[in-house]
Design an enzyme around this catalytic site. Structure first.
Site, PDB file in Angstrom:
ATOM      1  N   HIS A  55       1.600   0.510   4.544  1.00  0.00           N
ATOM      2  CA  HIS A  55       1.852   1.386   3.389  1.00  0.00           C
ATOM      3  C   HIS A  55       1.523   2.827   3.751  1.00  0.00           C
ATOM      4  O   HIS A  55       0.570   3.406   3.229  1.00  0.00           O
ATOM      5  CB  HIS A  55       1.034   0.964   2.162  1.00  0.00           C
ATOM      6  CG  HIS A  55       1.458  -0.352   1.607  1.00  0.00           C
ATOM      7  ND1 HIS A  55       0.835  -0.929   0.521  1.00  0.00           N
ATOM      8  CD2 HIS A  55       2.428  -1.202   1.967  1.00  0.00           C
ATOM      9  CE1 HIS A  55       1.425  -2.080   0.250  1.00  0.00           C
ATOM     10  NE2 HIS A  55       2.391  -2.257   1.116  1.00  0.00           N
TER      11      HIS A  55
ATOM     12  N   HIS B 208       5.565 -10.466  -7.105  1.00  0.00           N
ATOM     13  CA  HIS B 208       4.994  -9.119  -6.970  1.00  0.00           C
ATOM     14  C   HIS B 208       6.104  -8.233  -6.417  1.00  0.00           C
ATOM     15  O   HIS B 208       6.787  -8.628  -5.478  1.00  0.00           O
ATOM     16  CB  HIS B 208       3.805  -9.201  -6.010  1.00  0.00           C
ATOM     17  CG  HIS B 208       3.163  -7.906  -5.659  1.00  0.00           C
ATOM     18  ND1 HIS B 208       2.973  -6.884  -6.547  1.00  0.00           N
ATOM     19  CD2 HIS B 208       2.627  -7.467  -4.476  1.00  0.00           C
ATOM     20  CE1 HIS B 208       2.348  -5.885  -5.941  1.00  0.00           C
ATOM     21  NE2 HIS B 208       2.148  -6.213  -4.673  1.00  0.00           N
TER      22      HIS B 208
ATOM     23  N   GLU C 233       5.962  -4.942  -5.230  1.00  0.00           N
ATOM     24  CA  GLU C 233       5.711  -3.824  -4.306  1.00  0.00           C
ATOM     25  C   GLU C 233       6.763  -3.905  -3.193  1.00  0.00           C
ATOM     26  O   GLU C 233       7.187  -5.015  -2.817  1.00  0.00           O
ATOM     27  CB  GLU C 233       4.280  -3.910  -3.751  1.00  0.00           C
ATOM     28  CG  GLU C 233       3.872  -2.609  -3.103  1.00  0.00           C
ATOM     29  CD  GLU C 233       2.357  -2.432  -2.926  1.00  0.00           C
ATOM     30  OE1 GLU C 233       1.587  -3.383  -3.168  1.00  0.00           O
ATOM     31  OE2 GLU C 233       1.964  -1.321  -2.519  1.00  0.00           O
TER      32      GLU C 233
ATOM     33  N   ASP D 141       7.044  -4.009  -0.115  1.00  0.00           N
ATOM     34  CA  ASP D 141       6.947  -4.922   1.031  1.00  0.00           C
ATOM     35  C   ASP D 141       7.381  -6.347   0.652  1.00  0.00           C
ATOM     36  O   ASP D 141       7.606  -7.183   1.532  1.00  0.00           O
ATOM     37  CB  ASP D 141       5.549  -4.920   1.670  1.00  0.00           C
ATOM     38  CG  ASP D 141       4.415  -5.103   0.694  1.00  0.00           C
ATOM     39  OD1 ASP D 141       4.537  -4.667  -0.459  1.00  0.00           O
ATOM     40  OD2 ASP D 141       3.378  -5.677   1.085  1.00  0.00           O
TER      41      ASP D 141
ATOM     42  N   HIS E   9      -2.873  -7.706  -6.835  1.00  0.00           N
ATOM     43  CA  HIS E   9      -3.584  -6.482  -7.118  1.00  0.00           C
ATOM     44  C   HIS E   9      -2.782  -5.488  -7.952  1.00  0.00           C
ATOM     45  O   HIS E   9      -3.179  -4.331  -8.083  1.00  0.00           O
ATOM     46  CB  HIS E   9      -3.994  -5.812  -5.805  1.00  0.00           C
ATOM     47  CG  HIS E   9      -2.813  -5.309  -4.982  1.00  0.00           C
ATOM     48  ND1 HIS E   9      -2.831  -4.039  -4.456  1.00  0.00           N
ATOM     49  CD2 HIS E   9      -1.609  -5.835  -4.661  1.00  0.00           C
ATOM     50  CE1 HIS E   9      -1.694  -3.843  -3.784  1.00  0.00           C
ATOM     51  NE2 HIS E   9      -0.948  -4.914  -3.901  1.00  0.00           N
TER      52      HIS E   9
ATOM     53  N   ASP F 200      -0.036 -11.455  -3.075  1.00  0.00           N
ATOM     54  CA  ASP F 200      -0.916 -10.818  -2.074  1.00  0.00           C
ATOM     55  C   ASP F 200      -2.277 -11.506  -1.939  1.00  0.00           C
ATOM     56  O   ASP F 200      -2.951 -11.350  -0.910  1.00  0.00           O
ATOM     57  CB  ASP F 200      -1.157  -9.353  -2.454  1.00  0.00           C
ATOM     58  CG  ASP F 200      -0.003  -8.445  -2.041  1.00  0.00           C
ATOM     59  OD1 ASP F 200       0.660  -8.734  -1.035  1.00  0.00           O
ATOM     60  OD2 ASP F 200       0.214  -7.433  -2.731  1.00  0.00           O
TER      61      ASP F 200
ATOM     62  N   TYR G  32      -8.687  -7.252   4.725  1.00  0.00           N
ATOM     63  CA  TYR G  32      -7.668  -7.219   3.667  1.00  0.00           C
ATOM     64  C   TYR G  32      -8.334  -7.189   2.291  1.00  0.00           C
ATOM     65  O   TYR G  32      -8.009  -6.374   1.435  1.00  0.00           O
ATOM     66  CB  TYR G  32      -6.822  -8.472   3.852  1.00  0.00           C
ATOM     67  CG  TYR G  32      -5.621  -8.677   2.980  1.00  0.00           C
ATOM     68  CD1 TYR G  32      -4.349  -8.384   3.459  1.00  0.00           C
ATOM     69  CD2 TYR G  32      -5.728  -9.244   1.712  1.00  0.00           C
ATOM     70  CE1 TYR G  32      -3.222  -8.624   2.692  1.00  0.00           C
ATOM     71  CE2 TYR G  32      -4.613  -9.481   0.944  1.00  0.00           C
ATOM     72  CZ  TYR G  32      -3.357  -9.176   1.439  1.00  0.00           C
ATOM     73  OH  TYR G  32      -2.251  -9.426   0.670  1.00  0.00           O
TER      74      TYR G  32
ATOM     75  N   HIS H  51       1.234 -12.506   2.688  1.00  0.00           N
ATOM     76  CA  HIS H  51       1.029 -11.957   4.038  1.00  0.00           C
ATOM     77  C   HIS H  51       0.180 -12.930   4.844  1.00  0.00           C
ATOM     78  O   HIS H  51      -0.792 -13.500   4.324  1.00  0.00           O
ATOM     79  CB  HIS H  51       0.254 -10.635   3.999  1.00  0.00           C
ATOM     80  CG  HIS H  51       0.950  -9.522   3.299  1.00  0.00           C
ATOM     81  ND1 HIS H  51       1.995  -8.812   3.839  1.00  0.00           N
ATOM     82  CD2 HIS H  51       0.725  -8.956   2.080  1.00  0.00           C
ATOM     83  CE1 HIS H  51       2.389  -7.877   2.997  1.00  0.00           C
ATOM     84  NE2 HIS H  51       1.640  -7.949   1.915  1.00  0.00           N
TER      85      HIS H  51
HETATM   86 FE1  FEO Z   1       0.959  -5.430  -2.878  1.00  0.00          FE
HETATM   87 FE2  FEO Z   1       1.878  -6.920  -0.064  1.00  0.00          FE
HETATM   88  O1  FEO Z   1       2.103  -5.788  -1.494  1.00  0.00           O
END
Ligand code: FEO
Length: 398
Positions: free
Chosen positions: A23, A79, A81, A83, A145, A164, A192, A225
């Protein structure tokens, strides 16, 4: 590269082997990352999240090894975001009938990131989607998050897609936590958590307790991830509860910067004081250390000693990112103290203490200042300062 997790449930994500900053520069990463997307193939076909759009081509290739994109019925956006949501427009371009399933918060983030999407189905905790032999049940996990975050749970397989939560930035050719080096895995899981999830500790405990109350048994946790937890998946859940509790080891983090080595000599003398009291520590030079590694150690330690010389009535700029990060992450239940050299005005220590206060780190002893360069008596005072801080660390509940 695809991997079958359970019959008909596939990992179809992408591996980012060479990324050094996640990010933009929000977070340093050493072992790359993965963007995990999952395909559930049943009478109906559901895709759980997508990947960063830089990996679109590879992603589509992996999906189409299993099913044509045009045959997918649902895209579950746990989610949004970029990614994970970055490839939504490309999927919709290939399959305009794709129905997007998301939380109420997800509706906001899908609409803001990808305006014009109308084929949305908003779900809430307890809602479910039948795919045939399998079901997806949803759990709103706001602020793990982002406000949009939700978990998707397959009861027939006791398998949780956790967005996440429970992830790691860890590129690996193997997909499962039990197939990778445990030291590397846990190092990445802690980093993380410390750097992404620490501000949400209270919400993490609340959401884990809410989820536990549903009595949805877990055999596999598939995060967005890194590695998939299929052996004792509760091990990472227990760690999240532990890291969210504010309990830490009786250790200290010492961070300093120094122009002419005066503050550095103070830092090392303070460390001798910690050691004399049996408190172990990690010492970081702010100018060369990795900010996010230091924050990782802050999660695990009880106390922070931060030092630097006064410069232009203020602090050395190299220390500012540490103070900003501490303020944003808001670690629980930490103590701190400040030290540093000065020439004539000497505001540095006061600036540190103000910053610690803003970061909710309790300043437990008056800061220590030395003019220009520490002499032998000053260094003895620094050692005593370190011993006193060590005693305060040992007094804290573990
Ligand atoms: Fe909150 Fe892996 O993006």
């Amino acid at each position: 590269m695809t991997a079958e997790i359970r019959p008909g449930i596939h990992w179809v994500g992408s591996i980012e082997w060479t990324l050094k900053h996640f990010h933009s520069h929000e977070l340093s990463i050493y072992r790359g990352t993965t963007y995990n997307s999952y395909l559930v193939v049943d009478d109906k076909i559901a895709l759980i999240d997508t990947v960063k759009n830089t990996h679109l081509e590879e992603f589509l290739r992996e999906v189409e090894k299993i099913v044509p994109v045009s045959k997918i019925d649902y895209l579950v956006v746990d989610h949004c975001e970029p990614d994970h949501g970055g490839s939504i427009p490309a999927l919709l371009a290939r399959n305009p009938n794709l129905k997007i399933v998301c939380s109420k918060g997800g509706q906001v983030s899908v609409n803001r990131h990808h305006p014009g999407i109308t084929n949305l189905q908003v779900v809430k905790t307890g809602d479910s989607l039948s795919l045939g032999k399998r079901t997806l049940r949803f759990f709103e996990a706001q602020m793990l998050h982002w406000p949009d975050t939700m978990f998707s749970y397959c009861p027939e397989e006791k398998l949780l897609f956790s967005a996440d939560a429970f992830g790691q930035h860890y590129a690996h050719a193997n997909r499962f936590a039990d197939q990778v080096d445990a030291c590397e895995l846990w190092e990445e899981a802690i980093k993380y958590f410390a750097n992404i999830l620490t501000p949400f500790c209270g919400q993490i405990v609340k959401k884990i307790n809410e989820f536990s109350a549903l009595n949805w048994p877990l055999e596999v946790i598939c995060p967005a991830h890194g590695a998939i937890w299929r052996q004792d998946p509760m091990q990472i859940v227990k760690k999240y509860l532990e890291w969210s509790s504010g309990k830490a080891e009786p250790t200290a983090v010492v961070v300093f910067d120094s122009i002419w080595h005066g503050t550095e000599r103070m830092a090392k003398a303070i460390c001798r004081g910690l050691e004399a009291e049996g408190v172990t520590y990690r010492l970081y030079h702010a100018g060369v250390a990795d900010l996010h590694d230091v924050m990782t150690q802050m999660l695990l330690a009880r106390g922070l000693l931060i030092g630097g010389p006064t410069l232009n009535n203020n602090l050395m700029p190299s220390l500012a990112p540490y103070l900003e990060e501490l303020r944003g992450l808001r670690f629980l239940n930490k103590i701190g103290a400040a030290f540093g050299t000065y020439g004539w005005s000497g505001e540095g220590v006061k600036r540190f203490e103000e910053a610690l206060d803003k970061a909710t780190i309790k300043v437990v002893q008056p800061g220590l200042r030395v003019q220009f360069a520490p002499n032998e008596d000053d260094l003895k005072t620094c050692e005593a300062f370190g011993r006193e801080f060590a005693r305060r660390i040992k007094e804290m509940a573990g």
